[in-house]
Design a protein around this motif. Structure first.
Motif, PDB file in Angstrom:
ATOM      1  N   PHE A 310       0.855  -1.125   0.114  1.00  0.00           N
ATOM      2  CA  PHE A 310      -0.047  -0.016  -0.030  1.00  0.00           C
ATOM      3  C   PHE A 310       0.787   1.159  -0.199  1.00  0.00           C
ATOM      4  N   VAL A 311       2.092   1.231   0.674  1.00  0.00           N
ATOM      5  CA  VAL A 311       2.946   2.209   0.736  1.00  0.00           C
ATOM      6  C   VAL A 311       3.473   2.571  -0.877  1.00  0.00           C
ATOM      7  N   ALA A 312       3.556   1.666  -1.573  1.00  0.00           N
ATOM      8  CA  ALA A 312       3.903   1.758  -2.988  1.00  0.00           C
ATOM      9  C   ALA A 312       2.731   2.406  -3.866  1.00  0.00           C
ATOM     10  N   GLU A 313       1.595   1.935  -3.325  1.00  0.00           N
ATOM     11  CA  GLU A 313       0.470   2.157  -4.186  1.00  0.00           C
ATOM     12  C   GLU A 313       0.099   3.784  -4.062  1.00  0.00           C
ATOM     13  N   ILE A 314       0.279   4.167  -2.623  1.00  0.00           N
ATOM     14  CA  ILE A 314       0.037   5.472  -2.243  1.00  0.00           C
ATOM     15  C   ILE A 314       1.039   6.333  -3.281  1.00  0.00           C
ATOM     16  N   ILE A 315       2.354   6.124  -3.265  1.00  0.00           N
ATOM     17  CA  ILE A 315       3.290   6.836  -3.889  1.00  0.00           C
ATOM     18  C   ILE A 315       2.736   6.976  -5.334  1.00  0.00           C
ATOM     19  N   ARG A 316       2.300   5.990  -5.655  1.00  0.00           N
ATOM     20  CA  ARG A 316       2.135   5.909  -7.244  1.00  0.00           C
ATOM     21  C   ARG A 316       0.955   6.727  -7.665  1.00  0.00           C
ATOM     22  N   GLU A 317      -0.067   6.702  -6.444  1.00  0.00           N
ATOM     23  CA  GLU A 317      -1.273   7.650  -6.857  1.00  0.00           C
ATOM     24  C   GLU A 317      -0.674   9.117  -6.756  1.00  0.00           C
ATOM     25  N   LYS A 318       0.134   9.571  -5.904  1.00  0.00           N
ATOM     26  CA  LYS A 318       0.681  10.891  -5.851  1.00  0.00           C
ATOM     27  C   LYS A 318       1.389  11.299  -7.175  1.00  0.00           C
ATOM     28  N   ILE A 319       1.945  10.229  -7.821  1.00  0.00           N
ATOM     29  CA  ILE A 319       2.840  10.551  -8.995  1.00  0.00           C
ATOM     30  C   ILE A 319       1.776  10.880 -10.080  1.00  0.00           C
ATOM     31  N   PHE A 320       0.627  10.151 -10.119  1.00  0.00           N
ATOM     32  CA  PHE A 320      -0.267  10.106 -11.152  1.00  0.00           C
ATOM     33  C   PHE A 320      -1.028  11.559 -10.995  1.00  0.00           C
ATOM     34  N   MET A 321      -1.163  12.053  -9.575  1.00  0.00           N
ATOM     35  CA  MET A 321      -1.821  13.489  -9.293  1.00  0.00           C
ATOM     36  C   MET A 321      -0.708  14.477  -9.535  1.00  0.00           C
ATOM     37  N   GLN A 322       0.584  14.513  -9.739  1.00  0.00           N
ATOM     38  CA  GLN A 322       1.595  15.631  -9.738  1.00  0.00           C
ATOM     39  C   GLN A 322       2.162  15.623 -11.062  1.00  0.00           C
ATOM     40  N   TYR A 323       2.366  14.489 -11.725  1.00  0.00           N
ATOM     41  CA  TYR A 323       2.818  14.616 -13.053  1.00  0.00           C
ATOM     42  C   TYR A 323       2.014  14.215 -14.160  1.00  0.00           C
ATOM     43  N   ARG A 324       2.247  14.940 -15.685  1.00  0.00           N
ATOM     44  CA  ARG A 324       1.485  14.910 -16.479  1.00  0.00           C
ATOM     45  C   ARG A 324       1.537  13.735 -17.640  1.00  0.00           C
ATOM     46  N   ASN A 325       0.532  13.691 -18.730  1.00  0.00           N
ATOM     47  CA  ASN A 325       0.889  12.869 -19.718  1.00  0.00           C
ATOM     48  C   ASN A 325       1.457  11.460 -19.394  1.00  0.00           C
ATOM     49  N   GLU A 326       2.418  11.148 -20.100  1.00  0.00           N
ATOM     50  CA  GLU A 326       2.944   9.501 -20.042  1.00  0.00           C
ATOM     51  C   GLU A 326       3.831   9.425 -18.683  1.00  0.00           C
ATOM     52  N   VAL A 327       4.185  10.364 -18.200  1.00  0.00           N
ATOM     53  CA  VAL A 327       5.357   9.963 -16.880  1.00  0.00           C
ATOM     54  C   VAL A 327       4.722   9.136 -15.969  1.00  0.00           C
ATOM     55  N   PRO A 328       3.400   9.261 -15.206  1.00  0.00           N
ATOM     56  CA  PRO A 328       3.027   8.401 -14.400  1.00  0.00           C
ATOM     57  C   PRO A 328       3.145   6.795 -14.952  1.00  0.00           C
ATOM     58  N   TYR A 329       2.625   6.606 -16.175  1.00  0.00           N
ATOM     59  CA  TYR A 329       2.481   5.327 -16.607  1.00  0.00           C
ATOM     60  C   TYR A 329       4.049   4.746 -16.877  1.00  0.00           C
ATOM     61  N   GLU A 330       5.136   5.459 -16.805  1.00  0.00           N
ATOM     62  CA  GLU A 330       6.523   5.048 -17.215  1.00  0.00           C
ATOM     63  C   GLU A 330       7.127   4.759 -15.893  1.00  0.00           C
ATOM     64  N   CYS A 331       6.224   4.963 -14.854  1.00  0.00           N
ATOM     65  CA  CYS A 331       7.140   4.659 -13.337  1.00  0.00           C
ATOM     66  C   CYS A 331       6.737   3.550 -12.685  1.00  0.00           C
ATOM     67  N   GLN A 332       7.487   2.776 -12.131  1.00  0.00           N
ATOM     68  CA  GLN A 332       7.323   1.418 -11.085  1.00  0.00           C
ATOM     69  C   GLN A 332       7.868   2.081  -9.708  1.00  0.00           C
ATOM     70  N   VAL A 333       7.013   1.731  -8.791  1.00  0.00           N
ATOM     71  CA  VAL A 333       7.489   2.176  -7.602  1.00  0.00           C
ATOM     72  C   VAL A 333       7.741   0.999  -6.550  1.00  0.00           C
ATOM     73  N   ASN A 334       9.040   0.975  -6.341  1.00  0.00           N
ATOM     74  CA  ASN A 334       9.219  -0.205  -5.326  1.00  0.00           C
ATOM     75  C   ASN A 334       9.661   0.222  -4.144  1.00  0.00           C
ATOM     76  N   VAL A 335       9.369  -0.545  -3.015  1.00  0.00           N
ATOM     77  CA  VAL A 335       9.819  -0.350  -1.604  1.00  0.00           C
ATOM     78  C   VAL A 335      11.129  -1.067  -1.453  1.00  0.00           C
ATOM     79  N   VAL A 336      12.178  -0.671  -1.315  1.00  0.00           N
ATOM     80  CA  VAL A 336      13.303  -1.494  -1.059  1.00  0.00           C
ATOM     81  C   VAL A 336      13.831  -1.694   0.280  1.00  0.00           C
ATOM     82  N   ASN A 337      13.378  -1.170   1.010  1.00  0.00           N
ATOM     83  CA  ASN A 337      13.621  -1.057   2.573  1.00  0.00           C
ATOM     84  C   ASN A 337      12.579  -0.889   3.536  1.00  0.00           C
TER      85      ASN A 337
END
Ligand SMILES: Nc1nc2c(ncn2[C@@H]2O[C@H](COP(=O)(O)OP(=O)(O)OP(=O)(O)O)[C@@H](O)[C@H]2O)c(=O)[nH]1
Length: 421
Positions: A310-337
């Motif tokens: 859920f932490v990764a999903e929350i960050i992905r949601e914020k990326i969708f809200m802040q950035y435009r066009n294709e950028v959010p679709y090109e991001c993968q969020v990983n919790v590494v630690n």
């Protein structure tokens, strides 16, 4: 660890559970099956103050060992240990549904599930299907009563099948919110996402197909074909005409009639998932289709995904809200630690993977300003979700063509399993 005991039950196949937001400290349960498929060890783990058992706090083997040290009544612990060591505990498998025959619970287990035996109790799996942006996640969140799936105004934000559990005294509905069904698959990521939609349907006892009431009525055959494949004729299917708040009542009636006439579904219900209108009608329909039987999960559990998911999903949601066009679709969020620290804020280290250097530049922004805004917005929501303070560190990395790399995609959790450790 203040373990009292650890409960192992065949009805509870998951390693960690997320409990409802304000629920009382829960019994955390852990399952190990013996070679014959039946549980033979029964313990119960309770630790006050945790909303979920975070696998980072303690590994599966440590947990079992701690219990073994305390409990001398276990006769065959060597066999148990052998079994545990043979399991890769760093992954959670998302596609399994417990075998109904294995969920015949004894009195002790029923008590653990907070379930008093009732012949009328119903439980089962529900697949939520539909094209992108029709409101699947909004409906799933509304039914569960808690935000589990991210919601944005952009299509194709849901990438994983998110399992949410909606329980009442006489029922338990296990909802799979799925990525929007799409015909054209641009990347390997798209085809792996669609494979996950199919496996959700394989587990389902009934299906909800959502359509957008604002749009001209359209055939849902492609959604059923893509989402259900061969199961499309056998599963009870409800068509949910969503976003009814956006159109006039007269128009709703016309669209309802169209869908009743031109689709092969069992029923059509108009709703507004956003405002919760009609959601009870959907629940009633589902209940009429689910088989009678005991719950699969304890009643205060709302998801089986670990907190880090859920932490990764929350960050992905914020990326969708802040950035435009294709950028959010090109991001993968990983919790590494993800470290829980008794005397300090939890430490969460995250990487955002992008495909090109130009995307990295956009994400970071001038002097790191954009990334700072993103991290602050995400941290506030993560703290609200976890109900504790966190220290969030985000790094942006470039991995060319990650959306086409099957090995990487599996590693990122698109192959039906997600990393737990
Ligand atoms: N007005 C109105 N908007 C809605 C309703 N349901 C969903 N929405 C909006 O529709 C948009 C998409 O909603 P989601 O729940 O993310 O849709 P989804 O089908 O899960 O989307 P994908 O991730 O693309 O599959 C969001 O902006 C929601 O707020 C509704 O009943 N009424």
């Amino acid at each position: 660890m203040e373990l009292i005991a650890l409960h192992i039950s065949p009805a509870l196949p998951r390693e960690c559970f997320l409990t409802a937001k304000d629920s009382k400290p829960s019994a955390f349960t852990h399952n190990v099956r013996n070679r014959h498929g039946k549980s033979r060890f029964r313990f119960q783990a309770r630790k006050a103050g945790f909303r979920s058992w975070n696998p980072n706090m303690i590994s599966r083997v440590d947990l079992i060992q701690q219990v073994l040290e305390r409990d001398s009544f276990i006769e065959d612990w060597q066999e148990l240990e052998e079994e545990i060591s043979g399991v890769d505990s760093s992954f959670l498998y998302l596609s399994e549904k417990p075998d109904r025959n294995m969920t015949l619970l004894d009195d002790y287990e029923l008590e653990e599930l907070d379930f008093s035996s009732s012949a009328n109790h119903r439980s089962g799996y529900v697949a939520v299907l539909g094209k992108p942006n029709v409101g699947k996640s909004t409906l799933a969140n509304q039914m569960i009563g808690q935000k589990l799936s991210i919601v944005t105004d952009k299509p194709q934000t849901t990438r994983h099948r998110v399992l949410g559990i909606c329980s009442g005294p006489e029922h338990q509905m296990i909802l799979y919110d799925t990525p929007g069904v799409m015909k054209k698959k641009m990347h390997k990521l798209d085809s792996m996402m669609m494979k996950n939609v199919r496996s959700a349907a394989l587990n389902a006892d009934c299906v909800l197909v959502l359509v957008d009431a604002c749009k001209v009525p359209e055939n849902i055959d492609d959604v059923l074909e893509e989402g259900l494949g061969d199961s499309k004729c056998t599963l009870p299917t409800l068509l949910v005409l969503n976003k009814k708040d956006l159109i006039k009542p007269g128009e709703i009636a016309k669209k309802l009639e169209w869908y009743e006439k031109f689709t092969d579904v069992d029923e059509v219900i108009p709703v507004s998932a956003k405002y919760g209108h009609g959601v009870d009608d959907i629940k009633d329909w589902i209940l009429s289709k689910l088989p009678t039987g005991p719950p699969y999960y304890p009643k205060d559990i709302v998801s089986e995904h670990p907190e880090r998911f859920f932490v990764a999903e929350i960050i992905r949601e914020k990326i969708f809200m802040q950035y435009r066009n294709e950028v959010p679709y090109e991001c993968q969020v990983n919790v590494v630690n993800y470290k829980t620290r008794p005397n300090a804020k939890d430490f969460i280290q995250v990487e955002i993977v992008v495909e090109k250097d130009s995307q990295k530049i956009i994400l970071i922004g001038k002097g790191g300003k954009a990334l700072k805004i993103l991290a602050t917005a995400a941290r506030i929501d993560i703290e609200d979700f976890l109900q504790k303070k966190v220290f969030l560190e985000i790094e942006v990395k470039e991995k060319e063509n990650w959306r086409q790399d099957e090995g990487l995609l599996k590693y990122y959790g698109y192959g039906g399993q997600i990393r737990a450790l």
